[in-house]
Design a protein around this motif. Structure first.
Motif, PDB file in Angstrom:
ATOM      1  N   ALA A  80       1.680   1.690   4.966  1.00  0.00           N
ATOM      2  CA  ALA A  80       1.417   0.287   4.666  1.00  0.00           C
ATOM      3  C   ALA A  80       0.368  -0.258   5.614  1.00  0.00           C
ATOM      4  O   ALA A  80       0.222   0.216   6.740  1.00  0.00           O
ATOM      5  CB  ALA A  80       2.710  -0.512   4.798  1.00  0.00           C
ATOM      6  N   LEU A  81      -0.349  -1.290   5.160  1.00  0.00           N
ATOM      7  CA  LEU A  81      -1.284  -2.002   6.036  1.00  0.00           C
ATOM      8  C   LEU A  81      -0.698  -3.337   6.486  1.00  0.00           C
ATOM      9  O   LEU A  81      -1.340  -4.103   7.184  1.00  0.00           O
ATOM     10  CB  LEU A  81      -2.628  -2.236   5.333  1.00  0.00           C
ATOM     11  CG  LEU A  81      -3.595  -1.049   5.334  1.00  0.00           C
ATOM     12  CD1 LEU A  81      -3.155   0.008   4.319  1.00  0.00           C
ATOM     13  CD2 LEU A  81      -5.014  -1.491   5.025  1.00  0.00           C
ATOM     14  N   GLN A  82       0.511  -3.599   6.034  1.00  0.00           N
ATOM     15  CA  GLN A  82       1.206  -4.808   6.470  1.00  0.00           C
ATOM     16  C   GLN A  82       2.696  -4.584   6.352  1.00  0.00           C
ATOM     17  O   GLN A  82       3.177  -4.045   5.347  1.00  0.00           O
ATOM     18  CB  GLN A  82       0.820  -6.018   5.583  1.00  0.00           C
ATOM     19  CG  GLN A  82       1.636  -7.270   5.896  1.00  0.00           C
ATOM     20  CD  GLN A  82       1.270  -8.467   5.020  1.00  0.00           C
ATOM     21  OE1 GLN A  82       0.529  -8.340   4.051  1.00  0.00           O
ATOM     22  NE2 GLN A  82       1.802  -9.637   5.358  1.00  0.00           N
ATOM     23  N   LEU A  83       3.392  -4.979   7.383  1.00  0.00           N
ATOM     24  CA  LEU A  83       4.857  -4.988   7.304  1.00  0.00           C
ATOM     25  C   LEU A  83       5.301  -6.359   7.802  1.00  0.00           C
ATOM     26  O   LEU A  83       4.925  -6.772   8.895  1.00  0.00           O
ATOM     27  CB  LEU A  83       5.452  -3.886   8.184  1.00  0.00           C
ATOM     28  CG  LEU A  83       6.967  -3.700   8.066  1.00  0.00           C
ATOM     29  CD1 LEU A  83       7.338  -3.060   6.731  1.00  0.00           C
ATOM     30  CD2 LEU A  83       7.505  -2.857   9.215  1.00  0.00           C
ATOM     31  N   ARG A  84       6.071  -7.052   6.967  1.00  0.00           N
ATOM     32  CA  ARG A  84       6.557  -8.363   7.400  1.00  0.00           C
ATOM     33  C   ARG A  84       7.759  -8.197   8.328  1.00  0.00           C
ATOM     34  O   ARG A  84       8.503  -7.215   8.230  1.00  0.00           O
ATOM     35  CB  ARG A  84       6.945  -9.207   6.184  1.00  0.00           C
ATOM     36  CG  ARG A  84       5.742  -9.596   5.345  1.00  0.00           C
ATOM     37  CD  ARG A  84       6.129 -10.499   4.185  1.00  0.00           C
ATOM     38  NE  ARG A  84       4.935 -10.858   3.399  1.00  0.00           N
ATOM     39  CZ  ARG A  84       4.388 -10.094   2.467  1.00  0.00           C
ATOM     40  NH1 ARG A  84       4.934  -8.941   2.158  1.00  0.00           N
ATOM     41  NH2 ARG A  84       3.304 -10.490   1.830  1.00  0.00           N
ATOM     42  N   GLY A  85       7.916  -9.183   9.188  1.00  0.00           N
ATOM     43  CA  GLY A  85       9.035  -9.125  10.139  1.00  0.00           C
ATOM     44  C   GLY A  85      10.379  -9.061   9.460  1.00  0.00           C
ATOM     45  O   GLY A  85      11.329  -8.469   9.974  1.00  0.00           O
ATOM     46  N   SER A  86      10.446  -9.658   8.269  1.00  0.00           N
ATOM     47  CA  SER A  86      11.732  -9.707   7.567  1.00  0.00           C
ATOM     48  C   SER A  86      11.905  -8.534   6.616  1.00  0.00           C
ATOM     49  O   SER A  86      12.853  -8.502   5.838  1.00  0.00           O
ATOM     50  CB  SER A  86      11.808 -11.008   6.764  1.00  0.00           C
ATOM     51  OG  SER A  86      10.714 -11.074   5.852  1.00  0.00           O
ATOM     52  N   ALA A  87      10.996  -7.558   6.655  1.00  0.00           N
ATOM     53  CA  ALA A  87      11.046  -6.469   5.673  1.00  0.00           C
ATOM     54  C   ALA A  87      12.350  -5.691   5.755  1.00  0.00           C
ATOM     55  O   ALA A  87      12.862  -5.418   6.834  1.00  0.00           O
ATOM     56  CB  ALA A  87       9.878  -5.518   5.891  1.00  0.00           C
ATOM     57  N   GLN A  88      12.861  -5.365   4.593  1.00  0.00           N
ATOM     58  CA  GLN A  88      14.084  -4.563   4.475  1.00  0.00           C
ATOM     59  C   GLN A  88      13.695  -3.193   3.941  1.00  0.00           C
ATOM     60  O   GLN A  88      12.988  -3.108   2.938  1.00  0.00           O
ATOM     61  CB  GLN A  88      15.038  -5.204   3.461  1.00  0.00           C
ATOM     62  CG  GLN A  88      15.885  -6.316   4.009  1.00  0.00           C
ATOM     63  CD  GLN A  88      16.951  -5.816   4.964  1.00  0.00           C
ATOM     64  OE1 GLN A  88      17.367  -4.665   4.885  1.00  0.00           O
ATOM     65  NE2 GLN A  88      17.364  -6.667   5.877  1.00  0.00           N
ATOM     66  N   ALA A 106       0.852  -1.182   0.000  1.00  0.00           N
ATOM     67  CA  ALA A 106       0.000   0.000   0.000  1.00  0.00           C
ATOM     68  C   ALA A 106       0.889   1.234   0.000  1.00  0.00           C
ATOM     69  O   ALA A 106       1.850   1.307   0.749  1.00  0.00           O
ATOM     70  CB  ALA A 106      -0.879   0.010   1.244  1.00  0.00           C
ATOM     71  N   TYR A 107       0.564   2.191  -0.858  1.00  0.00           N
ATOM     72  CA  TYR A 107       1.303   3.455  -0.793  1.00  0.00           C
ATOM     73  C   TYR A 107       0.562   4.374   0.176  1.00  0.00           C
ATOM     74  O   TYR A 107       1.111   4.807   1.169  1.00  0.00           O
ATOM     75  CB  TYR A 107       1.423   4.071  -2.190  1.00  0.00           C
ATOM     76  CG  TYR A 107       2.572   5.059  -2.262  1.00  0.00           C
ATOM     77  CD1 TYR A 107       3.883   4.609  -2.221  1.00  0.00           C
ATOM     78  CD2 TYR A 107       2.336   6.424  -2.375  1.00  0.00           C
ATOM     79  CE1 TYR A 107       4.939   5.504  -2.284  1.00  0.00           C
ATOM     80  CE2 TYR A 107       3.394   7.326  -2.445  1.00  0.00           C
ATOM     81  CZ  TYR A 107       4.686   6.859  -2.403  1.00  0.00           C
ATOM     82  OH  TYR A 107       5.731   7.744  -2.464  1.00  0.00           O
ATOM     83  N   ALA A 108      -0.711   4.622  -0.101  1.00  0.00           N
ATOM     84  CA  ALA A 108      -1.575   5.325   0.855  1.00  0.00           C
ATOM     85  C   ALA A 108      -0.850   6.520   1.467  1.00  0.00           C
ATOM     86  O   ALA A 108      -0.778   6.683   2.684  1.00  0.00           O
ATOM     87  CB  ALA A 108      -2.034   4.341   1.942  1.00  0.00           C
TER      88      ALA A 108
END
Lengths: 636, 636
Positions: free
Chosen positions: A379-387, A325-327
């Protein structure tokens, strides 16, 4: 020692039209005095606005204007739209002055206004970056990218706010001179003018507002010309893809929003202003359809607008990925501005509901609890591994400023003018659109009415309205019942959601009305065409969308499931995140992970052990640590 | 009339290392003669390569080189990497000559080679755009963006292909002079050299290949230096985000792929070359981990690489949206090149499986059936309402060329050299990696062996290998059994999938081996962490991933569901799309659509009427019309 500074007693707010169905309450009429929003406004005034000036100084925006004013020597620094951030900040200062007058604000405003005035060219032209980089010859050579009208628009908006809230006419003089220059310069070729439009709208809204302030019809005419000029091939003639610039179709033929999301909603808001002031119902109808299509196919559950990083743009219908999501925070702000104008024009509670959703979620997530750190992308989601991949990446957490710094001063002006979105009035009616601890006054046909609003909304669903002053003639109190508020009551009587409850009577001072909005947590799913959140659910309570953050949960948030049928309990935690109501639900840990190649013979999703799921309001995420976060959880 | 032109009898292929576990068959040893690939190669030679030269002419790439050579006057046109597209095209011409020698190809090659040679500066430097725009002073000033080494790398690759396939040394002379210049210029500061890396890798692969061709160890040393220099802050020192450029971590410490996907896989392929030639097992192990992580968390079911439009980049783990898949055609090509090097180094069938998946799907979708229209971006879903937003948008359909034209000539060189990926050999073994109608020869320790392969793969699962010539000593035929091929047999005996079946014997000419690969359609689901395709399935048959296109279906493809448990029938349709096997399955039309706000109280997905679902191979989509398409369908 001088007397304490005071705001003018008639601080009209933005989009203050006399031609809509309703007229907005001025900033001296509607006042937030406590509850959810007051401390946020206070932090905006005490932390964000002063630090914003420091950021504009160190980023070079102020220096550009000084250089253009002949103070010192050097080259322009930063992006072509650098001036606009200064003007948005000046607008914030003006609204903030209405909220909380101070010598300090006046001093900051006047010093900077003097620089802006000195930077203006004799013929009214003003754009420090273009002046420094390209000189007079460089004017309007690349309007598709140069943001010259965009900067002018923000200057005009700041000037109007300044005169309305401080009485100072310094910036207004600059603005009218600039607007006169634009009127003389842009229009039809056969009139000897330049037939061109700025790649980034905002001038349309600004010129209408200047018309409202000054009564000069040429400003309204030019705003209308800019709106009508779009969609007739101008951008394409310059060799650019028109969709990005909202230039693929004429505004009145468009049926959706597309391209760069901030540009699209700013244009639509300006077109709504034009429709409002000219009584153009065809144009207004087109804008209703566009808003409805945006809201049903291109809006996140948070009210966030713009699905794509590429081009900061709206995606196709139902393209609403939570992770990417850019939002953009500015798009939520522009969405609120558009919805506000549609609300005033139509009186449709739908738009006030939309404002509420954008305000409490898509907009508010853009700023930290401390008040001066921002998200550009929501964002509406961020993964734990996000860089993190660049400066706008949510994986970096909120930041003090950005290379493209449109969002921070946009947030500042929105907080400072928030009181203006609370209420409006007509001849014999007062409308309360957003519920906040505060006071509302209105001049009805038969005299002045004053209300007091007591509420702990959005944490509590009770809103008590007390009549402080009234006329002896009957009038109507209109209270928005949000579409989500099935079961709402006014003084114990069920009222219908999704419209305004009307309480018409002859009032006496001291009368009260008790609105009760039901705040049971709601589990929502998505239309099946929203592919990116298939078989997933989100949780809402009142106007708030919730999110799960890793810090509150033991199981990995990356693949946590929620059991939609289980009871969700709500607990208010005054100690947490400046006080939030936390939701606790039943969920299941992820399971069925595949080693290696992830696309194996089909089997329905397995789920793991039962776990407790803790959710906080989405707006409050990323205030303790930056880690995994999700608004949508798979059904468990 | 001159004699018919001939390719040298020792046309070694790309990545022809003598130090791997296996040595690839040369282009005169492995030859595709019919079946699935031959007509595609033929169209590449007859349509794409000639039209590619026209496109390079009209886009200005060839003119840039002529101007740099002093022929005519003017300014450089197009992107900084314009030369690289010419070199990739020259490489395609060279491989194509090995496949199908012709005077026309020789003439085109020699004329252009003469221009390139004339454009080269006396000291060996060569980059027409930099020479024309910035002169000698402008060299290597912005290597992060200038693509100077990138262009050099493609020149070197073309030169090696040219000498291997035509015997002409013209381009090799240019390449060695340029490589010598690079050796003299780049390295450690204490050696008086420039410590910098190109923002876009490819020079690493190229220098190793030049080392293989010439034996000059300085080229291998510089390739190793470029690989090892990455991840030590060089890009960051230039003020850029390192992740995009594969510069966040040293290659041997990296555990995944990140940033720009083509850059990442080109670097990895070059590092694999370095590891292979230097026997660096630590580096090779790091690359194994990176490939495995890419394959399990960042690869589409089509083998497509790169989830993000923004930065043309790999996303986070499990971020694989089908609608906004970038999956650049060049990334699939780079992925094949990397996997090929890993296969030769390790002998692990996993990499040959990966090549097959990328080749038949992510790569092949990038080119039209007619052979000269291309996709730059390979989406796995296109909605019926999709609006094209720029020149690369899949919603525009395949196009004849692009402003950034990296993909078309990359496709051309891949088709032309495809025979080189079929087979390899070691002392007493021949490996068949990809199954195509054709011939394979190898020089084993005890003499020459020649095989003939008959197959209608991928439409039919039968592959017959006939020994045409053999030695009287025993040797081993190794046949890759794809991991998807559970139940495969060799001469009627079950063999294990996901590894090579070994048939060791003393052979006689005329002996045959019958491989039977099971081609029952397979319904696959995704690891639940691939959020974007939750509760959805895709269909595969053999190496092919399938897609549903609107033109073949009555129900709206946008929300068509598939019943995973129902039988799927396969029908070969010679008349359709140049002959494809069509799959027919049972599905359901969409239902449960919501008017207005799409996020309503949760309910499990409704499905509509039962419908027939028709699917075609993914690679063949967008050849009849551009409309709705999906690889993943929700479970119905």
């Amino acid at each position: 020692m001088s007397a304490a500074p005071q705001a003018p007693t008639t601080s009209r707010t933005a989009a203050d039209s006399t031609r809509g169905r309703w007229r907005p309450a001025g900033l001296n009429q509607a006042r937030i005095t406590g509850g959810f929003w007051a401390p946020r406004q206070q932090r905006n005034g005490e932390r964000a606005i002063p630090s914003g000036q420091d950021q504009l100084e160190s980023a070079g925006n102020l220096q550009n204007l000084r250089l253009a004013a002949g103070i010192g020597e050097g080259e322009a620094i930063g992006p072509v739209f650098a001036d606009s951030d200064v003007y948005k900040w000046l607008e914030a200062v003006a609204w903030e002055y209405a909220r909380h007058p101070s010598d300090d604000l006046l001093k900051r405003q006047r010093e900077l206004t003097a620089v802006v005035a000195a930077a203006q060219r004799d013929d009214g032209y003003l754009d420090s970056v273009v002046q420094l980089r390209y000189g007079d010859e460089g004017r309007y050579q690349q309007l598709v990218w140069s943001h010259e009208h965009y900067c002018a628009g923000h200057l005009i908006q700041a000037a109007v706010a300044q005169v309305r809230c401080t009485g100072d006419r310094g910036l207004l003089d600059v603005a009218t001179k600039l607007a006169d220059h634009l009127v003389a310069s842009f229009g039809e070729v056969e009139d000897g003018k330049i037939r061109d439009v700025d790649g980034h709208p905002v001038i349309e809204m600004a010129l209408v507002e200047l018309y409202r302030e000054t009564g000069t019809e040429a400003y309204l005419d030019l705003a209308r010309w800019f709106v009508e000029a779009r969609g007739h091939g101008i951008i394409k003639e310059h060799g650019h893809e028109p969709a990005y610039f909202s230039d693929r179709l004429p505004v009145r033929e468009q049926t959706t929003v597309e391209g760069h999301s901030v540009r699209a909603v700013y244009l639509a808001a300006g077109a709504a202003d034009v429709a409002l002031e000219t009584g153009d119902t065809d144009l207004l109808d087109a804008l209703k359809n566009q808003f409805a299509h945006m809201w049903s196919t291109k809006t996140y559950v948070t009210g966030g607008l713009g699905a794509r990083w590429e081009g900061e743009a709206f995606g196709d219908e139902y393209e609403l990925p939570p992770d990417r999501a850019y939002a953009e925070t500015c798009a939520a702000i522009g969405g609120i501005q558009w919805a506000w104008r549609m609300l005033l024009a139509t009186g449709d509670a739908f738009y006030a509901d939309a404002i509420e959703r954008m305000l409490y979620n898509g907009f508010l997530a853009g700023v930290s609890l401390s008040g001066a750190e921002y998200f550009y992308v929501n964002a509406l989601q961020l993964r734990g591994s996000a860089q993190p991949d660049n400066g706008r990446s949510p994986a970096r957490g909120r930041r003090g400023w950005f290379e493209c710094a449109c969002c921070p001063p946009n947030i500042m002006r929105t907080f400072a003018s928030l009181d203006g979105y609370l209420a409006s009035s007509s001849a014999t009616e007062i409308q309360l659109h957003q519920y906040a601890e505060g006071e509302v006054a209105a001049e009805l046909d038969n005299g002045t009415v004053e209300l007091k609003v007591d509420t702990e909304y959005p944490w509590q669903g009770a809103v008590r309205v007390t009549i402080q002053q009234t006329t002896d003639q009957p009038w109507t109190l209109e209270l928005r019942i949000p579409a989500w508020a099935e079961g709402a009551t006014v003084d114990g009587e069920r009222v219908k959601e999704g419209e305004y409850a009307r309480i018409e009577r002859t009032w006496s001072a001291g009368d009260t009305v008790e609105l009760q909005l039901p705040l049971d947590p709601r589990v929502v799913g998505a239309d099946p065409r929203v592919d990116a959140v298939r078989d997933s659910v989100a949780v809402e309570r009142g106007p708030l969308v919730y999110a799960v953050e890793q810090i509150d949960n033991t199981a990995s948030v990356d693949d946590l499931h929620l059991v939609p049928s289980a009871t969700i309990s709500a607990t208010h935690r005054p100690d947490l995140l400046d006080g939030v109501t936390v939701l606790t639900a039943r969920g299941r840990a992820g399971a069925g992970h595949r080693d290696g190649w992830p696309f194996a013979p089909d089997s329905t999703d397995a789920t793991g052990d039962e776990v407790e799921v803790t959710a906080i309001p989405y707006y409050a995420w990323a205030n303790r640590e930056i880690g995994a976060m999700r608004v949508w959880l798979p059904r468990g």
